[in-house]
Design a protein around this motif. Structure first.
Motif, short mmCIF file in Angstrom:
data_model
loop_
_atom_site.label_atom_id
_atom_site.label_comp_id
_atom_site.label_asym_id
_atom_site.label_seq_id
_atom_site.Cartn_x
_atom_site.Cartn_y
_atom_site.Cartn_z
N ARG A 134 -12.49 -46.15 -17.50
CA ARG A 134 -11.90 -45.98 -18.83
C ARG A 134 -13.01 -45.85 -19.89
O ARG A 134 -12.96 -44.97 -20.76
CB ARG A 134 -11.02 -47.18 -19.15
N ARG A 137 -14.88 -42.42 -19.50
CA ARG A 137 -14.04 -41.29 -19.88
C ARG A 137 -13.90 -41.21 -21.39
O ARG A 137 -13.96 -40.12 -21.97
CB ARG A 137 -12.66 -41.41 -19.22
N ARG A 138 -13.70 -42.35 -22.04
CA ARG A 138 -13.55 -42.32 -23.51
C ARG A 138 -14.86 -41.99 -24.21
O ARG A 138 -14.84 -41.47 -25.33
CB ARG A 138 -12.98 -43.66 -23.99
N ARG A 143 -19.35 -36.83 -15.54
CA ARG A 143 -18.60 -37.40 -14.42
C ARG A 143 -19.47 -37.41 -13.16
O ARG A 143 -20.31 -36.53 -12.98
CB ARG A 143 -17.33 -36.59 -14.16
N ASP A 350 -1.32 -47.06 -8.23
CA ASP A 350 -1.50 -46.12 -9.34
C ASP A 350 -2.84 -46.40 -10.02
O ASP A 350 -2.92 -47.18 -10.97
CB ASP A 350 -0.35 -46.25 -10.33
N ALA A 352 -4.57 -44.43 -11.83
CA ALA A 352 -4.60 -43.90 -13.19
C ALA A 352 -4.07 -44.91 -14.19
O ALA A 352 -4.49 -44.92 -15.35
CB ALA A 352 -3.80 -42.60 -13.25
N GLU A 357 -6.72 -43.41 -19.16
CA GLU A 357 -7.42 -42.36 -19.89
C GLU A 357 -7.54 -41.15 -18.96
O GLU A 357 -8.03 -41.28 -17.85
CB GLU A 357 -8.80 -42.81 -20.33
N PRO A 358 -7.08 -39.97 -19.39
CA PRO A 358 -7.22 -38.79 -18.53
C PRO A 358 -8.69 -38.44 -18.32
O PRO A 358 -9.54 -38.73 -19.15
CB PRO A 358 -6.49 -37.70 -19.31
N GLU A 359 -8.96 -37.81 -17.18
CA GLU A 359 -10.33 -37.43 -16.87
C GLU A 359 -10.76 -36.28 -17.77
O GLU A 359 -10.07 -35.28 -17.88
CB GLU A 359 -10.45 -37.02 -15.40
#
Length: 675
Positions: A134, A137-138, A143, A350, A352, A357-359
């Motif tokens: 998280r 990603r933020r 990556r 899960d 995610a 947070e989306p990748e």
């Protein structure tokens, strides 16, 4: 006369938890604790597969937890990079400096100038790819592709079978033919050995395919000591035999698979004679193996990771995993294959939800190329955050990695329970808890179960768990949100929120099994998890990705002036580099007597193992446990175990496998001489 003062009795308890280390077995544990300190670790019966016994590695773990290499407090570098000279600082100082650097780097160079370098080898679901992911990603960080191990096998298993559950390891006892291909359960995954022993007592045959005479190879009915990198040739010769002799199950292939015709076509040229010439295994032995595999059922293949670690490793894995489909070995207990069962939890867990947070669409960096990235990437990596791994000792092209770590303009954080060789290069070192000191949730990738793993001991020094530290960095960087899950109970709820049955099982027994149970029969209880529920024996995307096409043999036997193939296998003393600090004896490279004699070397000699990438100064062990042409220098050693502070990874190229971008450790070619 003064009365003696009564001593305070110790608070003694035996508590339950589970092992999260990088091993397919996932042992359930009983931990004896006195006054908050672990004094003994033993096995429990909560995991029916591990059945109350554990490996010697984890039994010794308290020695590491309370040993001299434990990081007790946050540290700041005061010497040169790599010297390991630090001063103690507070957590507030450490996190303040890290957050300030992250913000400055992000503002000046963008988030991609920040790189997390991690691998979940000793972590469960709460402390890897959760709050940590998280944060990065933020931040919009680069990556990381976690490809140092299992990348080709994961790519293949997904494309061919959708990561269908494999044969349960405890069901090997029902097999009449067991093939152990490219793995050594006696050193890693020890609980598979008893079911194999039970099957053999009932009359099963055992075939081991490995360049080394492992303990199981010594007991096998047939040991195929292949040249490293030639597993594909052996597997294709088996396919050719199955199709040529009418042993291929055409009815099954037509109804449950596609692409088998192209597999048959590409195997056509691989006669036993050609495969023998390439692999170094007598054609008669290959023919005997093929005859057994065609005729005997139930037959199971334990597909290991050894065959993936070279430039044709993806195609080799695909050819091996296709064998049960072509030979019709599914549909019976003890028949099929076992590779990696972690994917069976994808519908119950899960991940995610914990990240929240989306990748981002930031650049993707293959971790096998870290040395090159640190030295050459544009824009450059300016802040490196290392956790859950020890890249100085585990990544290929070690010399290039260390040159990257030595950059004075690179700000490096290492967050680890121990002062590893990677930590010596850090600007800031943060003390992490071990799995005994924080709550965890862990799944097995061999046996099929999910386990709660509560904290059982006091934290050592000022150690903190990952979710607390990454959660605080989110706060300091003003990236936290009110609904973020950070506490372990909240993370657990996000992971399992949609799975009531899993929740109930964990709350009741601290152990949960998948919906089909712990011992499914392939193609009966578990079908392929591909979109069309079919087995794809020639996926078009794999054929397009692989240089030379899927099942195309990429010849990696060229020695380029270095005649020996270097292997770096696991041992019974470390889990990758974890617990390496407990190994007291110096590193030794194994050579066959023929190779030692040709070089005028004897056991115990001080030798130099080298190639164009680097060199390792160690001892020599002369043994028939490796085939001629092979040198074996185990992984897991730390710098202290060799005379020049380098390990086998200094000799491993950072080239990538044909599928999945995996590491080519077994493509290392070396020479050995006295020093």
């Amino acid at each position: 006369m003064t009365e003696p003062v009564a001593s305070t009795p110790s608070l003694i308890s035996t508590l339950a938890t589970a092992c999260p280390f990088d091993c397919p077995d996932a042992c359930s544990l009983e931990v004896r604790v006195e006054d908050g300190r672990v004094v003994k670790i033993d096995g429990s019966h909560a995991n029916p597969y591990t059945a109350g016994y554990i490996c010697a590695k984890v039994r010794r773990f308290p020695e590491a937890v309370y040993g001299p290499d434990r990081v007790l407090h946050p540290l700041r570098r005061v010497g040169n990079k790599g010297e390991g000279r630090f001063e103690r600082i507070s957590w507030d100082q450490a996190l303040g400096e890290i957050a300030e650097r992250m913000a400055a780097v992000r503002t000046a160079g963008g988030g991609e100038a920040i790189l997390p370098l991690c691998y979940g080898g000793s972590n469960g679901l709460l402390t890897h790819d959760a709050v940590d992911a998280r944060l990065f990603r933020r931040l919009g960080a680069s990556r990381l592709a976690p490809t140092v191990c299992a990348a080709p096998t994961r790519r293949v298993a997904t494309a061919l079978y959708g990561r269908m559950a494999g044969v349960a390891p405890q069901d090997f006892r029902y097999s009449r033919l067991i093939v152990v291909w490219g793995t050594n359960p006696s050193a890693s995954g020890i609980h598979l050995v008893p079911p194999i022993r039970d099957a053999r007592a009932a009359g099963a045959k055992l075939v081991v395919i490995d360049p080394r005479r492992t303990p199981l190879a010594k007991q096998a009915d047939l040991h195929l000591a292949v040249r490293p990198g030639t597993d594909l040739a052996v597997a294709l010769a088996l396919h050719r035999h199955l199709f040529h002799t009418g042993a291929a199950d055409l009815e099954f292939l037509r109804s449950a698979t596609d692409g088998w015709e192209e597999l048959e076509r590409r195997a056509e040229g691989w006669t036993f004679e050609r495969a023998a010439e390439v692999s170094g295994v007598p054609a008669a032995d290959l023919e005997a193996f093929a005859a057994w595999y065609a005729e005997i059922s139930p037959a199971v293949i334990r597909v290991g990771w050894g065959s993936e670690r070279n430039r044709n490793g993806g195609s080799a894995t695909a050819a091996v995993m296709a064998l049960p489909a072509v030979a019709g070995k599914f549909g019976v207990r003890g028949g099929g294959y076992l590779q990696n069962n972690s994917g069976i939890w994808n519908h119950q867990i899960d991940g995610a939800g914990t990240i929240a947070e989306p990748e981002p669409a930031t650049r993707l960096i293959n971790m096998n190329k870290i040395g090159e990235v640190l030295l050459e990437a544009e824009p450059p990596v300016e802040l490196l955050f290392i956790y859950n791994c020890n890249p100085a000792m585990t990544l290929p092209n070690q010399e290039k990695v260390l040159r990257g770590f030595a950059r004075e303009d690179l700000f490096t954080v290492v967050f680890d329970p121990f002062l590893t060789d990677s930590a010596l290069w850090a600007d800031i070192v943060l003390p992490a808890t071990t799995f005994l000191e924080h709550q965890e949730l862990t799944r097995s990738y061999g046996a099929m179960l999910l386990q709660d793993a509560p904290a059982v001991s006091d934290r050592v020094g000022e150690a903190r768990p990952n979710y607390e530290v990454f959660g605080e960095l989110l706060e300091r960087l003003e990236l936290a949100r009110a609904d973020d899950a950070v506490a372990p109970e909240a993370l657990r709820a996000k992971l399992l929120g949609a799975s009531d049955a899993t929740w109930r099982a964990l709350d009741r027994e601290a152990v949960a099994f998948p919906p089909f149970g712990s011992t499914p029969i392939q193609m009966v209880d578990e079908l392929p998890r591909t979109p069309d529920r079919k087995i794809h024996l020639f996926p078009a995307d794999l054929d397009a990705e692989a240089p030379g096409g899927l099942y195309g043999f990429l010849d990696n036997r060229s020695n380029l002036g270095f005649p020996l193939t270097l292997l770096s296998p696991a041992t019974g003393k470390t889990i990758s580099s974890s617990l390496g600090q407990l190994v007291k004896e110096p590193a030794a490279v194994d050579l066959h007597p023929d190779d030692a004699e040709a070089r005028g070397l004897e056991s115990g000699a001080a030798v130099r193992v080298w190639n164009d990438l680097g060199e390792v100064h160690c001892l020599l062990r002369v043994t028939t446990e490796v085939r001629p042409g092979v040198a074996s220098l185990a992984k897991g050693f730390w710098a202290r175990h060799t005379a020049n502070g380098r390990t086998a990874n200094a000799l491993a190229p950072d080239t990538l496998t044909d599928l999945g971008g995996g590491a080519c450790f077994n493509d290392a070619r070396v020479e050995v001489a006295a020093r």
